[in-house]
Design a protein around this motif. Structure first.
Motif, mmCIF file in Angstrom:
data_model
loop_
_atom_site.group_PDB
_atom_site.id
_atom_site.type_symbol
_atom_site.label_atom_id
_atom_site.label_comp_id
_atom_site.label_asym_id
_atom_site.label_seq_id
_atom_site.Cartn_x
_atom_site.Cartn_y
_atom_site.Cartn_z
ATOM 1 N N GLY A 198 0.778 -1.235 0.000
ATOM 2 C CA GLY A 198 0.000 0.000 0.000
ATOM 3 C C GLY A 198 0.809 1.285 0.000
ATOM 4 O O GLY A 198 0.242 2.364 0.182
ATOM 5 N N LEU A 199 2.113 1.188 -0.197
ATOM 6 C CA LEU A 199 2.952 2.386 -0.225
ATOM 7 C C LEU A 199 3.074 2.934 -1.639
ATOM 8 O O LEU A 199 3.292 2.167 -2.576
ATOM 9 C CB LEU A 199 4.373 2.063 0.257
ATOM 10 C CG LEU A 199 4.625 1.948 1.738
ATOM 11 C CD1 LEU A 199 6.061 1.495 1.977
ATOM 12 C CD2 LEU A 199 4.373 3.267 2.430
ATOM 13 N N PRO A 200 2.980 4.253 -1.811
ATOM 14 C CA PRO A 200 3.343 4.824 -3.107
ATOM 15 C C PRO A 200 4.857 4.711 -3.273
ATOM 16 O O PRO A 200 5.613 4.786 -2.305
ATOM 17 C CB PRO A 200 2.896 6.281 -3.001
ATOM 18 C CG PRO A 200 2.753 6.561 -1.552
ATOM 19 C CD PRO A 200 2.509 5.249 -0.859
ATOM 20 N N VAL A 201 5.302 4.511 -4.504
ATOM 21 C CA VAL A 201 6.722 4.285 -4.778
ATOM 22 C C VAL A 201 7.203 5.282 -5.824
ATOM 23 O O VAL A 201 6.538 5.485 -6.847
ATOM 24 C CB VAL A 201 6.969 2.848 -5.297
ATOM 25 C CG1 VAL A 201 8.438 2.635 -5.613
ATOM 26 C CG2 VAL A 201 6.475 1.819 -4.289
ATOM 27 N N PHE A 202 8.359 5.875 -5.556
ATOM 28 C CA PHE A 202 9.033 6.706 -6.547
ATOM 29 C C PHE A 202 10.389 6.071 -6.816
ATOM 30 O O PHE A 202 11.198 5.914 -5.912
ATOM 31 C CB PHE A 202 9.215 8.139 -6.049
ATOM 32 C CG PHE A 202 9.738 9.078 -7.107
ATOM 33 C CD1 PHE A 202 8.861 9.725 -7.961
ATOM 34 C CD2 PHE A 202 11.097 9.298 -7.268
ATOM 35 C CE1 PHE A 202 9.329 10.588 -8.947
ATOM 36 C CE2 PHE A 202 11.579 10.148 -8.248
ATOM 37 C CZ PHE A 202 10.687 10.800 -9.094
ATOM 38 N N MET A 203 10.619 5.682 -8.077
ATOM 39 C CA MET A 203 11.889 5.091 -8.488
ATOM 40 C C MET A 203 12.696 6.191 -9.167
ATOM 41 O O MET A 203 12.361 6.610 -10.275
ATOM 42 C CB MET A 203 11.646 3.905 -9.418
ATOM 43 C CG MET A 203 10.813 2.820 -8.761
ATOM 44 S SD MET A 203 10.455 1.441 -9.871
ATOM 45 C CE MET A 203 11.957 0.486 -9.637
ATOM 46 N N ARG A 204 13.723 6.669 -8.491
ATOM 47 C CA ARG A 204 14.518 7.807 -8.980
ATOM 48 C C ARG A 204 15.726 7.304 -9.754
ATOM 49 O O ARG A 204 16.594 6.634 -9.211
ATOM 50 C CB ARG A 204 14.959 8.661 -7.794
ATOM 51 C CG ARG A 204 15.753 9.879 -8.198
ATOM 52 C CD ARG A 204 16.012 10.754 -6.968
ATOM 53 N NE ARG A 204 16.813 11.896 -7.304
ATOM 54 C CZ ARG A 204 18.066 12.079 -6.901
ATOM 55 N NH1 ARG A 204 18.649 11.182 -6.108
ATOM 56 N NH2 ARG A 204 18.727 13.150 -7.256
ATOM 57 N N CYS A 205 15.768 7.669 -11.032
ATOM 58 C CA CYS A 205 16.819 7.206 -11.932
ATOM 59 C C CYS A 205 17.811 8.332 -12.218
ATOM 60 O O CYS A 205 17.566 9.494 -11.918
ATOM 61 C CB CYS A 205 16.202 6.731 -13.242
ATOM 62 S SG CYS A 205 15.009 5.395 -13.026
ATOM 63 N N VAL A 206 18.892 7.963 -12.873
ATOM 64 C CA VAL A 206 19.930 8.930 -13.207
ATOM 65 C C VAL A 206 19.661 9.599 -14.559
ATOM 66 O O VAL A 206 20.087 10.723 -14.778
ATOM 67 C CB VAL A 206 21.328 8.284 -13.169
ATOM 68 C CG1 VAL A 206 21.513 7.278 -14.285
ATOM 69 C CG2 VAL A 206 22.424 9.319 -13.186
ATOM 70 N N ASP A 207 18.936 8.923 -15.462
ATOM 71 C CA ASP A 207 18.714 9.487 -16.789
ATOM 72 C C ASP A 207 17.468 8.865 -17.427
ATOM 73 O O ASP A 207 16.884 7.913 -16.898
ATOM 74 C CB ASP A 207 19.942 9.283 -17.689
ATOM 75 C CG ASP A 207 20.372 7.824 -17.797
ATOM 76 O OD1 ASP A 207 19.519 6.912 -17.681
ATOM 77 O OD2 ASP A 207 21.573 7.588 -18.003
ATOM 78 N N ASP A 208 17.081 9.423 -18.585
ATOM 79 C CA ASP A 208 15.891 8.937 -19.288
ATOM 80 C C ASP A 208 16.038 7.495 -19.763
ATOM 81 O O ASP A 208 15.066 6.751 -19.794
ATOM 82 C CB ASP A 208 15.576 9.842 -20.486
ATOM 83 C CG ASP A 208 15.059 11.206 -20.069
ATOM 84 O OD1 ASP A 208 14.454 11.313 -18.974
ATOM 85 O OD2 ASP A 208 15.254 12.168 -20.842
ATOM 86 N N ALA A 209 17.248 7.098 -20.137
ATOM 87 C CA ALA A 209 17.468 5.726 -20.602
ATOM 88 C C ALA A 209 17.178 4.725 -19.483
ATOM 89 O O ALA A 209 16.543 3.690 -19.717
ATOM 90 C CB ALA A 209 18.898 5.560 -21.115
ATOM 91 N N THR A 210 17.613 5.028 -18.272
ATOM 92 C CA THR A 210 17.341 4.131 -17.136
ATOM 93 C C THR A 210 15.850 4.120 -16.828
ATOM 94 O O THR A 210 15.286 3.072 -16.505
ATOM 95 C CB THR A 210 18.159 4.534 -15.903
ATOM 96 O OG1 THR A 210 19.535 4.623 -16.266
ATOM 97 C CG2 THR A 210 17.997 3.535 -14.772
ATOM 98 N N CYS A 211 15.203 5.273 -16.933
ATOM 99 C CA CYS A 211 13.747 5.331 -16.736
ATOM 100 C C CYS A 211 13.044 4.404 -17.721
ATOM 101 O O CYS A 211 12.156 3.634 -17.337
ATOM 102 C CB CYS A 211 13.233 6.756 -16.903
ATOM 103 S SG CYS A 211 13.669 7.907 -15.598
ATOM 104 N N ALA A 212 13.439 4.466 -18.992
ATOM 105 C CA ALA A 212 12.823 3.622 -20.022
ATOM 106 C C ALA A 212 13.095 2.144 -19.758
ATOM 107 O O ALA A 212 12.203 1.299 -19.929
ATOM 108 C CB ALA A 212 13.336 4.030 -21.401
ATOM 109 N N THR A 213 14.304 1.819 -19.318
ATOM 110 C CA THR A 213 14.641 0.429 -19.008
ATOM 111 C C THR A 213 13.780 -0.090 -17.860
ATOM 112 O O THR A 213 13.240 -1.201 -17.925
ATOM 113 C CB THR A 213 16.136 0.303 -18.661
ATOM 114 O OG1 THR A 213 16.904 0.717 -19.794
ATOM 115 C CG2 THR A 213 16.502 -1.118 -18.281
ATOM 116 N N LEU A 214 13.627 0.703 -16.807
ATOM 117 C CA LEU A 214 12.784 0.287 -15.676
ATOM 118 C C LEU A 214 11.325 0.160 -16.090
ATOM 119 O O LEU A 214 10.630 -0.764 -15.651
ATOM 120 C CB LEU A 214 12.906 1.288 -14.525
ATOM 121 C CG LEU A 214 14.001 1.027 -13.525
ATOM 122 C CD1 LEU A 214 14.025 2.128 -12.477
ATOM 123 C CD2 LEU A 214 13.865 -0.317 -12.863
#
Length: 139
Positions: free
Chosen positions: A32-48
């Protein structure tokens, strides 16, 4: 003040680090926790974003990129403030977030890559300098 934990992996695999991040996001979302996954760049965001669709065949983790939906249960972004406070920050960025106190929990995932180890050691010391009590968790 958030609880700070460093999850330490026994290998150097960047893929395993992202896979563990997905597992932790899934577990937090189920709790039930909201999650924020903080990445270093857009490429890592897309991979996740891609990995969250396929890392487990039998389950789905509702997620979105911050720019598309900052209110998703699991949000992937870089340096945006969380739209939902008091959740979990999975910090995959080499620096501390400017929004630490908006989270109830922060997890840094460390592998044995020498460069990442040094960055995470610096972060560990910085958390202590700021008055937090970071904990180490061996995986």
């Amino acid at each position: 003040m958030p609880r700070i934990e460093f999850y330490v992996l026994p290998d150097t695999s960047p893929e395993r680090r992202l896979s563990v991040a997905c597992q932790l996001a899934r577990k937090a979302w189920q709790a039930g926790l909201p999650v924020f996954m903080r990445c270093v760049d857009d490429a890592t965001c897309a991979t996740l974003d891609d990995l969250l669709w396929r890392f487990r065949d039998a389950s789905f983790v509702p997620h979105d990129l911050y720019d598309d939906n900052p209110h998703a249960p699991v949000v992937i972004g870089i340096d945006s403030p969380p739209a939902t406070p008091q959740g979990l920050l999975i910090n995959l960025h080499p620096q501390l977030s400017a929004d630490l106190d908006q989270f109830s929990r922060v997890i840094e995932i460390v592998n044995q890559s020498p460069e990442l180890l040094n960055l995470c050691r610096d972060n560990f010391r910085e958390y202590r300098r700021r008055g937090y009590s970071p904990q180490r968790v061996e995986l």
